[in-house]
Design an enzyme around this catalytic site. Structure first.
Site, short mmCIF file in Angstrom:
data_model
loop_
_atom_site.label_atom_id
_atom_site.label_comp_id
_atom_site.label_asym_id
_atom_site.label_seq_id
_atom_site.Cartn_x
_atom_site.Cartn_y
_atom_site.Cartn_z
CG HIS A 206 -14.85 40.08 42.04
ND1 HIS A 206 -14.46 39.41 40.76
CD2 HIS A 206 -16.43 38.75 42.48
CE1 HIS A 206 -14.59 38.27 41.07
NE2 HIS A 206 -14.92 37.70 42.11
CG HIS B 191 -15.01 35.53 38.88
ND1 HIS B 191 -16.23 36.34 40.04
CD2 HIS B 191 -15.69 36.80 37.83
CE1 HIS B 191 -17.05 36.83 39.15
NE2 HIS B 191 -16.76 37.51 38.41
#
Length: 264
Positions: free
Chosen positions: A72, A82
């Site tokens: 990220h 995520h």
């Protein structure tokens, strides 16, 4: 060959369709998300690049590099896996998501004036509904891109806007995230800030509402976008595939927008 695809290729070749790069350059100075120290949730590697050879005695005919970074980092894609709220879905990682998520129409909601006046501005359902009254309802299967012009900040310090109590950057009211995920059935949302949530999102209920609620609805995210001011409110198509990392939670991405040359 499909007439549609042939026309697309011709219009790209002739410039009838404009390609806008929504991606920030990835380099060692690229800012990364700063979590509150008391959370102690680990550290995402910043971008690091190391030259292997460049037409020299290490490799006389080729130039290449090694690089490393967190998934990220920079302009990047967030997959549902995520966040803990998205962990139980199937086909929810970068290698298993439907590729239909990677090419889709975009709705661009401009809150740049509000973000300039208040760095902690949170996009609300009434704000979205007012935008829809002017531009039409957000269609299912769209990306919603939240324009704040935050990518135009002149330095990493002003971009992250860290104060004693943490970052101060725009984000979302939780109800707005639920509205987009459930009522409008979007593919996901994209932002210009370092992450899809506000700088003060650790103090919201639920904590980090965009991550929690959007991924909890099996939706995706894009962060670190730029050039949203070059897009129309509607009419652009976004191309945003992540790297195909096995069980990847996300990855840096080269995000492009296609739009008619006369737009916006």
């Amino acid at each position: 060959m499909s007439t549609t695809l042939t026309n697309l290729a011709l219009e790209l070749a002739t410039g009838t369709i404009t390609i806008v790069d929504l991606t920030a350059t990835l380099e060692p100075s690229t800012p990364t998300l700063q979590l509150p120290e008391e959370m102690n949730w680990g550290v995402s590697w910043p971008f690091h690049i190391e030259e292997i050879s460049r037409y020299d005695d290490r490799g006389p005919a080729w130039y290449w590099n090694n690089f490393k970074c967190g998934e990220h980092t920079g302009t990047h894609f967030d997959a549902p896996i995520h966040w803990v709220s998205g962990q139980d879905y199937e086909n929810h990682a970068t290698d298993t998501l439907s590729t239909a998520n990677f090419i889709a129409p975009a709705c661009v909601i401009d809150a740049s004036a509000e973000a300039a006046a208040n760095p902690d501005f949170l996009l609300s359902v009434p704000f979205i509904e007012a935008w829809e009254k002017e531009h039409g309802e957000i269609e299912a299967g769209s990306w919603v891109l939240y324009r704040t012009d935050w990518s135009k900040k002149p330095s990493n310090e002003t971009y992250l806007n860290m104060q004693e109590d943490g970052g101060h950057t725009p984000g979302w009211e939780p109800s707005a995230v639920n509205f987009l995920a459930e009522k409008r059935d979007v593919i996901g949302v994209g932002v210009e800030t370092v992450g899809t949530d506000a700088g003060q999102a650790a103090g919201q209920d639920p904590m980090f509402p965009c991550h929690n609620l959007m991924h909890g609805a099996n939706k995706c995210g894009l962060a670190g976008l730029c050039n949203l001011d070059l897009l129309p409110a509607k009419g652009a198509v976004i191309i945003a595939p992540p790297l195909k990392i096995k069980q990847g939670s996300g990855s840096p991405a080269r995000v492009l927008a296609l739009l008619p040359s006369e737009a916006p």
